[in-house]
Design a protein around this motif. Structure first.
Motif, PDB file in Angstrom:
ATOM      1  N   THR A  72      20.349 -25.566 -30.026  1.00  0.00           N
ATOM      2  CA  THR A  72      19.324 -24.783 -30.725  1.00  0.00           C
ATOM      3  C   THR A  72      20.029 -23.693 -31.522  1.00  0.00           C
ATOM      4  N   CYS A  73      19.274 -23.052 -32.405  1.00  0.00           N
ATOM      5  CA  CYS A  73      19.792 -21.912 -33.166  1.00  0.00           C
ATOM      6  C   CYS A  73      19.023 -20.649 -32.762  1.00  0.00           C
ATOM      7  N   ASN A  74      19.673 -19.529 -32.865  1.00  0.00           N
ATOM      8  CA  ASN A  74      19.055 -18.250 -32.498  1.00  0.00           C
ATOM      9  C   ASN A  74      18.160 -17.753 -33.626  1.00  0.00           C
ATOM     10  N   ILE A  75      16.974 -17.285 -33.274  1.00  0.00           N
ATOM     11  CA  ILE A  75      16.036 -16.773 -34.277  1.00  0.00           C
ATOM     12  C   ILE A  75      16.349 -15.307 -34.556  1.00  0.00           C
ATOM     13  N   CYS A  76      16.290 -14.941 -35.828  1.00  0.00           N
ATOM     14  CA  CYS A  76      16.584 -13.564 -36.230  1.00  0.00           C
ATOM     15  C   CYS A  76      15.619 -12.586 -35.546  1.00  0.00           C
ATOM     16  N   PRO A  77      16.056 -11.338 -35.356  1.00  0.00           N
ATOM     17  CA  PRO A  77      15.161 -10.323 -34.775  1.00  0.00           C
ATOM     18  C   PRO A  77      13.933 -10.099 -35.661  1.00  0.00           C
ATOM     19  N   GLU A  78      12.892  -9.595 -35.069  1.00  0.00           N
ATOM     20  CA  GLU A  78      11.649  -9.342 -35.795  1.00  0.00           C
ATOM     21  C   GLU A  78      11.899  -8.476 -37.019  1.00  0.00           C
ATOM     22  N   GLY A  79      11.343  -8.882 -38.160  1.00  0.00           N
ATOM     23  CA  GLY A  79      11.495  -8.121 -39.400  1.00  0.00           C
ATOM     24  C   GLY A  79      12.738  -8.478 -40.186  1.00  0.00           C
ATOM     25  N   LYS A  80      13.514  -9.444 -39.677  1.00  0.00           N
ATOM     26  CA  LYS A  80      14.720  -9.873 -40.396  1.00  0.00           C
ATOM     27  C   LYS A  80      14.705 -11.390 -40.552  1.00  0.00           C
ATOM     28  N   TRP A  81      15.470 -11.844 -41.538  1.00  0.00           N
ATOM     29  CA  TRP A  81      15.458 -13.274 -41.868  1.00  0.00           C
ATOM     30  C   TRP A  81      16.752 -13.629 -42.585  1.00  0.00           C
ATOM     31  N   THR A  82      17.235 -14.840 -42.383  1.00  0.00           N
ATOM     32  CA  THR A  82      18.340 -15.333 -43.208  1.00  0.00           C
ATOM     33  C   THR A  82      17.725 -16.125 -44.352  1.00  0.00           C
ATOM     34  N   HIS A  83      18.293 -15.989 -45.514  1.00  0.00           N
ATOM     35  CA  HIS A  83      17.692 -16.610 -46.702  1.00  0.00           C
ATOM     36  C   HIS A  83      18.415 -17.878 -47.127  1.00  0.00           C
ATOM     37  N   GLY A  90       5.545  -9.303 -41.580  1.00  0.00           N
ATOM     38  CA  GLY A  90       5.986 -10.420 -40.761  1.00  0.00           C
ATOM     39  C   GLY A  90       6.877 -11.394 -41.484  1.00  0.00           C
ATOM     40  N   CYS A  91       7.535 -10.946 -42.546  1.00  0.00           N
ATOM     41  CA  CYS A  91       8.404 -11.813 -43.367  1.00  0.00           C
ATOM     42  C   CYS A  91       7.614 -12.944 -44.029  1.00  0.00           C
ATOM     43  N   GLY A 151      -1.144 -11.558 -40.888  1.00  0.00           N
ATOM     44  CA  GLY A 151      -1.076 -10.969 -39.568  1.00  0.00           C
ATOM     45  C   GLY A 151      -0.134 -11.692 -38.629  1.00  0.00           C
ATOM     46  N   SER A 152       0.442 -12.815 -39.069  1.00  0.00           N
ATOM     47  CA  SER A 152       1.387 -13.551 -38.232  1.00  0.00           C
ATOM     48  C   SER A 152       2.813 -13.101 -38.532  1.00  0.00           C
ATOM     49  N   SER A 153       3.723 -13.499 -37.688  1.00  0.00           N
ATOM     50  CA  SER A 153       5.133 -13.181 -37.846  1.00  0.00           C
ATOM     51  C   SER A 153       5.917 -14.470 -38.034  1.00  0.00           C
ATOM     52  N   ALA A 154       6.747 -14.503 -39.062  1.00  0.00           N
ATOM     53  CA  ALA A 154       7.567 -15.691 -39.299  1.00  0.00           C
ATOM     54  C   ALA A 154       8.492 -15.949 -38.122  1.00  0.00           C
ATOM     55  N   ASN A 155       9.014 -14.901 -37.533  1.00  0.00           N
ATOM     56  CA  ASN A 155       9.924 -15.059 -36.405  1.00  0.00           C
ATOM     57  C   ASN A 155       9.215 -15.687 -35.206  1.00  0.00           C
ATOM     58  N   GLY A 156       7.988 -15.210 -34.927  1.00  0.00           N
ATOM     59  CA  GLY A 156       7.232 -15.753 -33.810  1.00  0.00           C
ATOM     60  C   GLY A 156       6.821 -17.193 -34.035  1.00  0.00           C
ATOM     61  N   LEU A 157       6.401 -17.527 -35.255  1.00  0.00           N
ATOM     62  CA  LEU A 157       6.006 -18.892 -35.564  1.00  0.00           C
ATOM     63  C   LEU A 157       7.199 -19.835 -35.507  1.00  0.00           C
ATOM     64  N   ALA A 158       8.361 -19.368 -35.992  1.00  0.00           N
ATOM     65  CA  ALA A 158       9.566 -20.186 -35.932  1.00  0.00           C
ATOM     66  C   ALA A 158       9.938 -20.504 -34.494  1.00  0.00           C
ATOM     67  N   ALA A 159       9.786 -19.518 -33.607  1.00  0.00           N
ATOM     68  CA  ALA A 159      10.113 -19.735 -32.197  1.00  0.00           C
ATOM     69  C   ALA A 159       9.246 -20.851 -31.603  1.00  0.00           C
ATOM     70  N   LYS A 160       7.978 -20.905 -31.991  1.00  0.00           N
ATOM     71  CA  LYS A 160       7.087 -21.946 -31.470  1.00  0.00           C
ATOM     72  C   LYS A 160       7.429 -23.318 -32.053  1.00  0.00           C
ATOM     73  N   LEU A 161       7.692 -23.353 -33.353  1.00  0.00           N
ATOM     74  CA  LEU A 161       7.966 -24.633 -34.005  1.00  0.00           C
ATOM     75  C   LEU A 161       9.329 -25.199 -33.635  1.00  0.00           C
ATOM     76  N   TYR A 162      10.267 -24.364 -33.260  1.00  0.00           N
ATOM     77  CA  TYR A 162      11.598 -24.835 -32.897  1.00  0.00           C
ATOM     78  C   TYR A 162      11.711 -25.159 -31.407  1.00  0.00           C
ATOM     79  N   SER A 163      10.650 -25.007 -30.671  1.00  0.00           N
ATOM     80  CA  SER A 163      10.697 -25.192 -29.216  1.00  0.00           C
ATOM     81  C   SER A 163      10.641 -26.669 -28.836  1.00  0.00           C
ATOM     82  N   PRO A 164      11.206 -27.044 -27.660  1.00  0.00           N
ATOM     83  CA  PRO A 164      11.077 -28.424 -27.162  1.00  0.00           C
ATOM     84  C   PRO A 164       9.624 -28.838 -26.961  1.00  0.00           C
ATOM     85  N   ALA A 165       8.753 -27.872 -26.637  1.00  0.00           N
ATOM     86  CA  ALA A 165       7.339 -28.202 -26.419  1.00  0.00           C
ATOM     87  C   ALA A 165       6.698 -28.736 -27.697  1.00  0.00           C
ATOM     88  N   PHE A 166       7.044 -28.145 -28.842  1.00  0.00           N
ATOM     89  CA  PHE A 166       6.467 -28.623 -30.101  1.00  0.00           C
ATOM     90  C   PHE A 166       6.970 -30.021 -30.417  1.00  0.00           C
TER      91      PHE A 166
END
Length: 407
Positions: A157-168, A185-186, A260-275
């Motif tokens: 897996t890859c590490n998700i950036c901290p809240e409010g930050k993003w790699t482009h 929320g980026c 009102g959503s956060s890109a970091n939070g949504l990425a964490a859900k979509l990158y999870s084994p559960a998804f």
């Protein structure tokens, strides 16, 4: 007295009174026979799956050659080494004489193997920093998607950036590559593109009904992970509650209304084994067991992006027919003005009809009315010259009046 001799092992003959050893037919390649004096071809036994024979007339099963490590064959009576199938990319096998594809062992997650027919585990290579592999038997590692990073080898897996930050850009190897992002929320446009690599999904062989069912099911999975209504998931053309599926099985969609959503939070859900598991479950509800046997969910990416619907491109051909009436006045004007160089397709279209009268005349030379018009123009010019001369004569007479002496 002459003695009747039996056909040797690996051969047979159904004929009586054979006088030569060559009258005994040899068992074909891929078979063998240990019987002497065989009278029928049925005594030739096929080489077992996982083996092959390269010579006719084999006298025993020992002449059947095992498929080499990295290959396998489930075919009886194989008569060439090429009938041993190679293990696919991402796998290896150290077994000789394998008779099933199950002998091919998948490389572990976090590793990849880019070649076919490999014979040992050492060919499984570690994913480099900035990449990962979440599935068994990967033929290549995927770059860490935008918004994530990884500095280790053999990552799953890859590490998700901290809240409010993003790699482009994809493939970041350090957390320092995560920089402050724009928008709440980026997600400056409150929308994002989701891309999913579904491995071994043969879209082209699916019926239209099953394709539509899969698109709807995958859209629901994305909507559930992002906590939005399924109508907020659209395909690349903007169709609601649907996704776009490419021929290679990759899925693309946009998620709208993410205020009102956060890109970091949504990425964490979509990158999870559960998804990933939910996607596999949805596919299994639509596809049969054969189609599901090798289906896997690979790389997933979530990228904040403004949604702009793709417009299907169409190609149309417009044919127009025009009738041109040419008068002598227009022709003489054209002749006097001379030809105009064509500078574009529209000018070519204008000049083409002017060539039609010549084509219909049946002759490549100039039309007869060109000569008539030319003669008329020449006659007009001569008449004009005579008028000028007549007007100039009185002036000459006045110049030679009584007060002037002409020598």
């Amino acid at each position: 007295a002459d003695t009747c001799m039996s056909c040797p092992k690996g051969t047979w003959s159904a004929s009586s009174g054979a006088s030569q050893p060559s009258s005994c037919a040899k068992c074909p390649k891929g078979t063998w026979s240990d019987r002497r004096g065989a009278t029928e071809a049925g005594t030739c036994t096929a080489c077992m799956p996982g083996t092959w024979g390269n010579a006719p007339g084999a006298p025993s099963a020992e002449h059947c050659i095992e498929c080499s490590p990295g290959t396998w064959s489930d075919h009886s009576g194989a008569n060439a080494q090429s009938m041993c199938k190679k293990c696919p990319k991402g796998t290896w096998s150290a077994e000789s004489g394998a008779d099933s594809s199950s002998s091919c062992t998948a490389c572990d997650a976090g590793k990849y193997q880019p070649a076919i027919g490999q014979a040992n585990e050492t060919v499984c290579l570690r994913c480099a920093p900035g990449t990962y592999s979440a599935v068994l038997g990967a033929s290549a590692c995927s770059s860490c998607p935008a918004g994530t990073w990884n500095g280790d080898f053999e990552a799953t897996t890859c590490n998700i950036c901290p809240e409010g930050k993003w790699t482009h850009s994809a493939g970041a190897m350090r957390q320092g590559d995560c920089t402050p992002c724009v928008g709440t929320g980026c997600l400056p446009d409150a929308s994002a593109r989701v891309t999913i690599d579904v491995i071994n999904l043969a879209v082209s062989v699916l019926s239209l009904e099953k394709q539509l069912d899969l698109r709807s099911a995958f859209a629901k999975d994305i909507a559930s992970a992002c906590n939005v209504h399924e109508s907020s998931v659209v395909d690349l053309q903007g169709t609601k509650a649907s996704v776009t599926m490419a021929e290679d099985g990759s899925i693309s969609a946009f998620v709208l209304g993410l205020s009102g959503s956060s890109a970091n939070g949504l990425a964490a859900k979509l990158y999870s084994p559960a998804f990933r598991s939910s996607l596999v479950d949805s596919a299994s509800a639509v596809l049969d067991d054969i189609a599901m046997a090798s289906l896997k969910v690979g790389a997933v990416s979530f990228q904040p992006e403004e949604f702009i619907a793709l417009v299907p491109t169409t190609t149309s051909t417009v044919t127009s027919t025009s009738t041109v009436v040419t008068t002598s006045t227009a022709t003489s004007t054209s002749a006097a003005a001379g030809p105009t160089p064509a500078t574009g397709s529209s000018e070519k279209a204008d000049t083409q009809p002017q060539q039609e009268p010549r084509q219909h005349g049946g002759s490549s030379g100039p039309a007869w009315w060109w000569f008539v018009i030319g003669a008329a123009v020449a006659g007009g010019a001569v008449a004009a010259c005579m008028v000028v001369v007549q007007k100039s004569r009185p002036k000459s007479a006045e110049a030679s009046g009584p007060g002037n002496i002409i020598v």
